[in-house]
Design a protein around this motif. Structure first.
Motif, PDB file in Angstrom:
ATOM      1  N   ALA A  78      53.380-108.294 -43.960  1.00  0.00           N
ATOM      2  CA  ALA A  78      51.947-108.030 -44.147  1.00  0.00           C
ATOM      3  C   ALA A  78      51.157-108.446 -42.913  1.00  0.00           C
ATOM      4  CB  ALA A  78      51.442-108.780 -45.377  1.00  0.00           C
ATOM      5  N   LEU A  81      51.707-105.876 -40.264  1.00  0.00           N
ATOM      6  CA  LEU A  81      50.997-104.631 -40.562  1.00  0.00           C
ATOM      7  C   LEU A  81      49.525-104.722 -40.162  1.00  0.00           C
ATOM      8  CD1 LEU A  81      52.493-103.723 -44.066  1.00  0.00           C
ATOM      9  CD2 LEU A  81      52.761-102.405 -41.957  1.00  0.00           C
ATOM     10  N   PHE A  87      46.622-101.904 -40.270  1.00  0.00           N
ATOM     11  CA  PHE A  87      46.746-101.643 -41.696  1.00  0.00           C
ATOM     12  C   PHE A  87      45.418-101.791 -42.438  1.00  0.00           C
ATOM     13  CE2 PHE A  87      48.479-102.840 -46.011  1.00  0.00           C
ATOM     14  CZ  PHE A  87      48.991-101.585 -46.291  1.00  0.00           C
ATOM     15  N   ASP A  90      44.125 -98.522 -43.399  1.00  0.00           N
ATOM     16  CA  ASP A  90      44.800 -97.944 -44.563  1.00  0.00           C
ATOM     17  C   ASP A  90      44.255 -98.535 -45.854  1.00  0.00           C
ATOM     18  OD1 ASP A  90      46.970 -96.189 -43.393  1.00  0.00           O
ATOM     19  OD2 ASP A  90      47.426 -98.060 -42.386  1.00  0.00           O
ATOM     20  N   VAL A  91      44.035 -99.850 -45.859  1.00  0.00           N
ATOM     21  CA  VAL A  91      43.480-100.500 -47.046  1.00  0.00           C
ATOM     22  C   VAL A  91      42.088 -99.948 -47.345  1.00  0.00           C
ATOM     23  CG1 VAL A  91      42.736-102.710 -48.032  1.00  0.00           C
ATOM     24  CG2 VAL A  91      44.856-102.580 -46.698  1.00  0.00           C
ATOM     25  N   THR A  94      42.310 -96.496 -48.915  1.00  0.00           N
ATOM     26  CA  THR A  94      42.745 -96.565 -50.309  1.00  0.00           C
ATOM     27  C   THR A  94      41.607 -97.024 -51.214  1.00  0.00           C
ATOM     28  OG1 THR A  94      45.060 -96.976 -49.711  1.00  0.00           O
ATOM     29  CG2 THR A  94      44.359 -97.675 -51.898  1.00  0.00           C
ATOM     30  N   ILE A 237      47.522 -97.110 -48.360  1.00  0.00           N
ATOM     31  CA  ILE A 237      48.623 -98.013 -48.692  1.00  0.00           C
ATOM     32  C   ILE A 237      49.812 -97.225 -49.230  1.00  0.00           C
ATOM     33  CG2 ILE A 237      49.289-100.006 -50.074  1.00  0.00           C
ATOM     34  CD1 ILE A 237      46.383-100.866 -50.125  1.00  0.00           C
ATOM     35  N   MET A 240      51.807 -95.718 -46.435  1.00  0.00           N
ATOM     36  CA  MET A 240      52.650 -96.704 -45.770  1.00  0.00           C
ATOM     37  C   MET A 240      53.885 -97.027 -46.614  1.00  0.00           C
ATOM     38  SD  MET A 240      53.698-100.118 -45.749  1.00  0.00           S
ATOM     39  CE  MET A 240      52.508-100.944 -46.803  1.00  0.00           C
ATOM     40  N   ILE A 241      53.720 -97.121 -47.927  1.00  0.00           N
ATOM     41  CA  ILE A 241      54.847 -97.428 -48.803  1.00  0.00           C
ATOM     42  C   ILE A 241      55.895 -96.322 -48.744  1.00  0.00           C
ATOM     43  CG2 ILE A 241      55.516 -97.681 -51.223  1.00  0.00           C
ATOM     44  CD1 ILE A 241      52.941 -99.231 -51.677  1.00  0.00           C
ATOM     45  N   SER A 244      57.762 -96.504 -45.478  1.00  0.00           N
ATOM     46  CA  SER A 244      58.666 -97.657 -45.482  1.00  0.00           C
ATOM     47  C   SER A 244      59.886 -97.394 -46.357  1.00  0.00           C
ATOM     48  CB  SER A 244      57.928 -98.902 -45.986  1.00  0.00           C
ATOM     49  OG  SER A 244      56.828 -99.211 -45.156  1.00  0.00           O
ATOM     50  N   ASN A 252      57.982-104.272 -46.139  1.00  0.00           N
ATOM     51  CA  ASN A 252      56.716-103.543 -46.067  1.00  0.00           C
ATOM     52  C   ASN A 252      56.310-102.988 -47.432  1.00  0.00           C
ATOM     53  OD1 ASN A 252      56.547-104.027 -43.343  1.00  0.00           O
ATOM     54  ND2 ASN A 252      57.179-101.990 -42.707  1.00  0.00           N
ATOM     55  N   GLY A 256      52.932-103.966 -49.363  1.00  0.00           N
ATOM     56  CA  GLY A 256      51.942-102.983 -49.807  1.00  0.00           C
ATOM     57  C   GLY A 256      51.628-103.116 -51.282  1.00  0.00           C
TER      58      GLY A 256
END
Length: 285
Positions: A78, A81, A87, A90-91, A94, A237, A240-241, A244, A252, A256
Protein backbone atom coordinates in the motif's frame (compact mmCIF):
# COMPACT_ATOMS: atom_id res chain seq x y z
CA UNK A 1 -52.33 -40.16 48.14
CA UNK A 2 -49.88 -37.93 46.35
CA UNK A 3 -47.89 -35.76 48.78
CA UNK A 4 -48.06 -32.02 48.51
CA UNK A 5 -44.81 -30.41 47.38
CA UNK A 6 -43.00 -27.86 49.49
CA UNK A 7 -43.94 -25.12 47.04
CA UNK A 8 -47.63 -26.01 47.33
CA UNK A 9 -47.37 -26.01 51.12
CA UNK A 10 -45.85 -22.54 51.10
CA UNK A 11 -48.63 -21.31 48.80
CA UNK A 12 -51.32 -22.77 51.10
CA UNK A 13 -49.69 -21.31 54.22
CA UNK A 14 -49.46 -17.92 52.55
CA UNK A 15 -45.67 -17.93 52.61
CA UNK A 16 -43.77 -16.56 49.61
CA UNK A 17 -42.07 -19.12 47.44
CA UNK A 18 -38.30 -19.22 47.52
CA UNK A 19 -36.54 -17.26 44.75
CA UNK A 20 -34.96 -19.35 41.99
CA UNK A 21 -31.33 -20.20 42.46
CA UNK A 22 -28.97 -17.64 41.04
CA UNK A 23 -26.36 -18.72 38.54
CA UNK A 24 -24.02 -15.83 39.17
CA UNK A 25 -23.87 -12.39 37.54
CA UNK A 26 -24.90 -12.22 33.90
CA UNK A 27 -22.25 -10.94 31.54
CA UNK A 28 -24.68 -9.84 28.83
CA UNK A 29 -28.31 -8.77 28.81
CA UNK A 30 -30.66 -8.85 25.88
CA UNK A 31 -30.85 -5.50 24.05
CA UNK A 32 -28.92 -3.83 26.88
CA UNK A 33 -26.65 -1.01 25.63
CA UNK A 34 -22.98 -0.85 26.49
CA UNK A 35 -20.73 2.10 27.14
CA UNK A 36 -19.05 3.69 24.10
CA UNK A 37 -15.60 2.96 25.53
CA UNK A 38 -16.45 -0.72 25.95
CA UNK A 39 -17.85 -0.86 22.41
CA UNK A 40 -14.67 0.72 21.02
CA UNK A 41 -12.46 -1.64 23.00
CA UNK A 42 -14.32 -4.75 21.84
CA UNK A 43 -14.25 -3.63 18.22
CA UNK A 44 -10.53 -2.85 18.26
CA UNK A 45 -9.78 -6.07 20.13
CA UNK A 46 -11.48 -8.17 17.46
CA UNK A 47 -9.55 -6.38 14.71
CA UNK A 48 -6.33 -7.10 16.64
CA UNK A 49 -7.20 -10.80 16.99
CA UNK A 50 -7.99 -10.98 13.28
CA UNK A 51 -4.62 -9.46 12.39
CA UNK A 52 -2.83 -11.85 14.75
CA UNK A 53 -4.57 -14.84 13.17
CA UNK A 54 -3.77 -13.56 9.68
CA UNK A 55 -0.12 -13.05 10.65
CA UNK A 56 0.05 -16.54 12.14
CA UNK A 57 -1.27 -18.13 8.94
CA UNK A 58 1.37 -16.42 6.81
CA UNK A 59 4.38 -16.49 9.15
CA UNK A 60 3.86 -20.15 10.07
CA UNK A 61 3.72 -21.06 6.39
CA UNK A 62 0.23 -22.53 6.61
CA UNK A 63 -0.74 -20.46 3.56
CA UNK A 64 1.83 -19.77 0.83
CA UNK A 65 2.77 -16.09 0.34
CA UNK A 66 1.68 -16.08 -3.32
CA UNK A 67 -1.81 -17.05 -2.16
CA UNK A 68 -2.06 -14.81 0.88
CA UNK A 69 0.33 -11.94 1.61
CA UNK A 70 1.06 -11.11 5.25
CA UNK A 71 -0.28 -7.92 6.85
CA UNK A 72 3.22 -6.41 6.72
CA UNK A 73 3.58 -7.22 3.03
CA UNK A 74 0.17 -5.68 2.32
CA UNK A 75 1.14 -2.57 4.28
CA UNK A 76 4.39 -2.24 2.31
CA UNK A 77 2.49 -2.72 -0.94
CA UNK A 78 0.00 0.00 0.00
CA UNK A 79 2.83 2.41 0.84
CA UNK A 80 4.49 1.67 -2.49
CA UNK A 81 1.22 2.16 -4.38
CA UNK A 82 0.70 5.59 -2.87
CA UNK A 83 4.29 6.81 -3.05
CA UNK A 84 5.42 5.39 -6.39
CA UNK A 85 2.34 4.70 -8.51
CA UNK A 86 0.01 7.61 -7.72
CA UNK A 87 -2.61 5.38 -6.17
CA UNK A 88 -4.30 8.37 -4.53
CA UNK A 89 -5.75 9.25 -7.95
CA UNK A 90 -7.23 5.75 -8.23
CA UNK A 91 -8.79 6.06 -4.78
CA UNK A 92 -10.24 9.44 -5.71
CA UNK A 93 -11.77 8.05 -8.92
CA UNK A 94 -13.34 5.15 -7.04
CA UNK A 95 -14.80 7.48 -4.40
CA UNK A 96 -16.18 9.73 -7.14
CA UNK A 97 -17.85 6.80 -8.90
CA UNK A 98 -19.43 5.45 -5.72
CA UNK A 99 -20.72 8.84 -4.61
CA UNK A 100 -21.86 9.77 -8.12
CA UNK A 101 -23.90 6.60 -8.65
CA UNK A 102 -25.25 6.74 -5.09
CA UNK A 103 -26.35 10.39 -5.36
CA UNK A 104 -28.06 9.75 -8.70
CA UNK A 105 -29.94 6.82 -7.15
CA UNK A 106 -30.90 8.80 -4.04
CA UNK A 107 -32.19 11.81 -5.99
CA UNK A 108 -34.74 9.60 -7.75
CA UNK A 109 -35.34 6.83 -5.20
CA UNK A 110 -36.12 8.98 -2.17
CA UNK A 111 -38.97 11.03 -3.74
CA UNK A 112 -40.34 7.92 -5.45
CA UNK A 113 -40.18 5.93 -2.23
CA UNK A 114 -41.94 8.72 -0.32
CA UNK A 115 -44.71 8.84 -2.93
CA UNK A 116 -45.09 5.05 -2.86
CA UNK A 117 -45.25 4.99 0.92
CA UNK A 118 -47.72 7.87 1.15
CA UNK A 119 -50.10 6.90 -1.67
CA UNK A 120 -51.18 3.27 -2.01
CA UNK A 121 -52.18 3.57 -5.71
CA UNK A 122 -48.64 4.71 -6.56
CA UNK A 123 -47.29 1.81 -4.50
CA UNK A 124 -49.55 -0.59 -6.41
CA UNK A 125 -48.15 0.68 -9.71
CA UNK A 126 -44.41 0.62 -8.95
CA UNK A 127 -43.90 -1.85 -6.09
CA UNK A 128 -44.19 -5.10 -8.11
CA UNK A 129 -41.66 -3.94 -10.70
CA UNK A 130 -39.24 -2.50 -8.12
CA UNK A 131 -39.46 -5.68 -6.04
CA UNK A 132 -38.70 -7.71 -9.16
CA UNK A 133 -35.83 -5.49 -10.28
CA UNK A 134 -34.05 -5.47 -6.92
CA UNK A 135 -33.24 -9.16 -7.38
CA UNK A 136 -31.48 -8.55 -10.68
CA UNK A 137 -27.68 -8.49 -10.17
CA UNK A 138 -26.15 -5.24 -11.33
CA UNK A 139 -23.21 -7.12 -12.85
CA UNK A 140 -25.59 -8.83 -15.30
CA UNK A 141 -26.24 -5.46 -16.92
CA UNK A 142 -22.58 -4.87 -17.83
CA UNK A 143 -22.84 -6.25 -21.42
CA UNK A 144 -25.98 -4.21 -22.09
CA UNK A 145 -24.55 -1.05 -20.55
CA UNK A 146 -21.41 -1.37 -22.66
CA UNK A 147 -23.59 -1.46 -25.78
CA UNK A 148 -25.82 1.37 -24.58
CA UNK A 149 -23.36 3.87 -23.07
CA UNK A 150 -19.90 2.48 -23.87
CA UNK A 151 -17.13 1.74 -21.40
CA UNK A 152 -16.70 5.25 -20.00
CA UNK A 153 -17.78 6.73 -16.70
CA UNK A 154 -21.48 6.49 -17.59
CA UNK A 155 -21.27 2.70 -17.57
CA UNK A 156 -19.66 2.62 -14.12
CA UNK A 157 -22.10 5.12 -12.63
CA UNK A 158 -25.00 3.14 -14.11
CA UNK A 159 -23.92 -0.09 -12.44
CA UNK A 160 -23.73 1.56 -9.03
CA UNK A 161 -27.03 3.33 -9.73
CA UNK A 162 -28.77 0.03 -10.52
CA UNK A 163 -27.27 -1.61 -7.45
CA UNK A 164 -28.55 1.15 -5.14
CA UNK A 165 -31.74 2.49 -6.67
CA UNK A 166 -34.21 -0.37 -6.27
CA UNK A 167 -33.11 -1.30 -2.76
CA UNK A 168 -33.32 2.30 -1.59
CA UNK A 169 -36.74 2.86 -3.16
CA UNK A 170 -38.28 -0.06 -1.28
CA UNK A 171 -36.61 0.89 1.99
CA UNK A 172 -37.94 4.47 1.83
CA UNK A 173 -41.39 3.21 0.84
CA UNK A 174 -41.58 0.92 3.88
CA UNK A 175 -40.30 3.61 6.24
CA UNK A 176 -42.88 6.17 5.11
CA UNK A 177 -45.64 3.56 4.94
CA UNK A 178 -45.07 2.64 8.59
CA UNK A 179 -45.86 6.15 9.83
CA UNK A 180 -48.20 6.44 12.80
CA UNK A 181 -51.78 6.53 11.54
CA UNK A 182 -53.04 8.43 14.59
CA UNK A 183 -50.76 11.38 13.82
CA UNK A 184 -51.88 11.42 10.20
CA UNK A 185 -55.56 11.32 11.17
CA UNK A 186 -55.02 14.05 13.76
CA UNK A 187 -53.43 16.27 11.11
CA UNK A 188 -56.37 15.75 8.77
CA UNK A 189 -58.76 16.50 11.64
CA UNK A 190 -57.00 19.81 12.15
CA UNK A 191 -57.56 20.69 8.50
CA UNK A 192 -54.21 19.80 6.95
CA UNK A 193 -53.92 19.03 3.26
CA UNK A 194 -52.10 16.04 1.77
CA UNK A 195 -48.97 18.07 1.04
CA UNK A 196 -49.02 19.53 4.55
CA UNK A 197 -49.34 16.08 6.13
CA UNK A 198 -46.40 14.81 4.09
CA UNK A 199 -44.29 17.86 4.90
CA UNK A 200 -45.14 18.20 8.61
CA UNK A 201 -45.97 14.66 9.73
CA UNK A 202 -44.61 11.95 7.46
CA UNK A 203 -41.22 13.44 6.57
CA UNK A 204 -40.18 14.65 10.07
CA UNK A 205 -41.06 11.26 11.52
CA UNK A 206 -39.41 9.25 8.75
CA UNK A 207 -36.36 11.47 8.14
CA UNK A 208 -33.99 9.77 10.65
CA UNK A 209 -34.82 6.32 9.30
CA UNK A 210 -34.53 7.50 5.69
CA UNK A 211 -31.09 8.91 6.53
CA UNK A 212 -30.15 5.55 8.05
CA UNK A 213 -31.39 3.78 4.92
CA UNK A 214 -29.21 6.07 2.81
CA UNK A 215 -26.23 5.14 4.97
CA UNK A 216 -26.91 1.44 4.51
CA UNK A 217 -27.36 1.72 0.75
CA UNK A 218 -24.13 3.70 0.45
CA UNK A 219 -22.44 0.55 1.74
CA UNK A 220 -24.03 -1.35 -1.15
CA UNK A 221 -22.47 1.15 -3.54
CA UNK A 222 -19.03 0.22 -2.26
CA UNK A 223 -19.72 -3.47 -2.90
CA UNK A 224 -20.56 -2.73 -6.55
CA UNK A 225 -17.66 -0.43 -7.35
CA UNK A 226 -15.13 -3.20 -8.05
CA UNK A 227 -17.62 -4.82 -10.43
CA UNK A 228 -18.10 -1.47 -12.13
CA UNK A 229 -14.33 -1.12 -12.61
CA UNK A 230 -13.72 -4.62 -13.96
CA UNK A 231 -14.15 -3.72 -17.63
CA UNK A 232 -12.85 -0.75 -19.54
CA UNK A 233 -11.45 1.11 -16.55
CA UNK A 234 -8.08 2.85 -16.75
CA UNK A 235 -8.12 3.93 -13.11
CA UNK A 236 -9.71 3.04 -9.81
CA UNK A 237 -9.07 0.57 -7.03
CA UNK A 238 -10.88 -2.21 -8.91
CA UNK A 239 -8.70 -1.59 -11.97
CA UNK A 240 -5.57 -1.95 -9.83
CA UNK A 241 -6.90 -5.17 -8.26
CA UNK A 242 -7.55 -6.73 -11.67
CA UNK A 243 -4.09 -5.78 -12.94
CA UNK A 244 -2.53 -7.24 -9.78
CA UNK A 245 -4.52 -10.46 -10.20
CA UNK A 246 -2.92 -11.00 -13.61
CA UNK A 247 0.51 -10.61 -11.98
CA UNK A 248 -0.36 -12.79 -8.93
CA UNK A 249 0.50 -9.80 -6.72
CA UNK A 250 -1.60 -10.78 -3.73
CA UNK A 251 -0.05 -8.04 -1.60
CA UNK A 252 -1.46 -5.38 -3.94
CA UNK A 253 -4.82 -7.16 -4.12
CA UNK A 254 -5.14 -7.32 -0.34
CA UNK A 255 -3.96 -3.73 -0.01
CA UNK A 256 -6.68 -2.63 -2.45
CA UNK A 257 -9.36 -4.62 -0.61
CA UNK A 258 -8.33 -3.19 2.75
CA UNK A 259 -8.25 0.37 1.36
CA UNK A 260 -11.79 -0.07 0.01
CA UNK A 261 -12.87 -1.23 3.46
CA UNK A 262 -11.16 1.67 5.22
CA UNK A 263 -12.54 4.32 2.85
CA UNK A 264 -15.98 2.75 3.03
CA UNK A 265 -15.84 2.62 6.84
CA UNK A 266 -14.77 6.27 6.96
CA UNK A 267 -17.67 7.33 4.75
CA UNK A 268 -20.05 5.28 6.89
CA UNK A 269 -18.87 6.90 10.13
CA UNK A 270 -19.08 10.38 8.61
CA UNK A 271 -22.59 9.66 7.34
CA UNK A 272 -23.61 8.36 10.76
CA UNK A 273 -22.22 11.44 12.48
CA UNK A 274 -24.03 13.71 10.00
CA UNK A 275 -27.29 11.89 10.70
CA UNK A 276 -26.82 12.43 14.43
CA UNK A 277 -26.22 16.14 13.90
CA UNK A 278 -29.22 16.57 11.60
CA UNK A 279 -31.63 14.44 13.61
CA UNK A 280 -30.57 14.57 17.28
CA UNK A 281 -34.01 13.46 18.46
CA UNK A 282 -33.42 10.04 16.88
CA UNK A 283 -30.80 9.34 19.57
CA UNK A 284 -33.52 9.41 22.23
CA UNK A 285 -35.34 6.38 20.80
Amino acid sequence: MVSVSSIDKQAVAGEPAAAPASHGPRKMKLLHPIEPRVRLFLGVAFFALFLLFWTFLTVAGIVAPHFLASPLQALKAAWKLFTEFGFLNDVGMTVWRVMGGFVLAAVIAVPLGIAMGAYKPIEAIFEPFVSFARYLPASAFIPLLIMWVGIGEAQKLSIIFIGCFFQLTLMVMMIVGNARRDLVEAAYTLGSTDSSVIRRVLLPGAAPEIAEALRQVLGLGWTYVVVAELIGAASGIGHMIMDSQALMATDNIIAGIVIIGLVGLTSDLLFKKLNQLLFPWSLMR
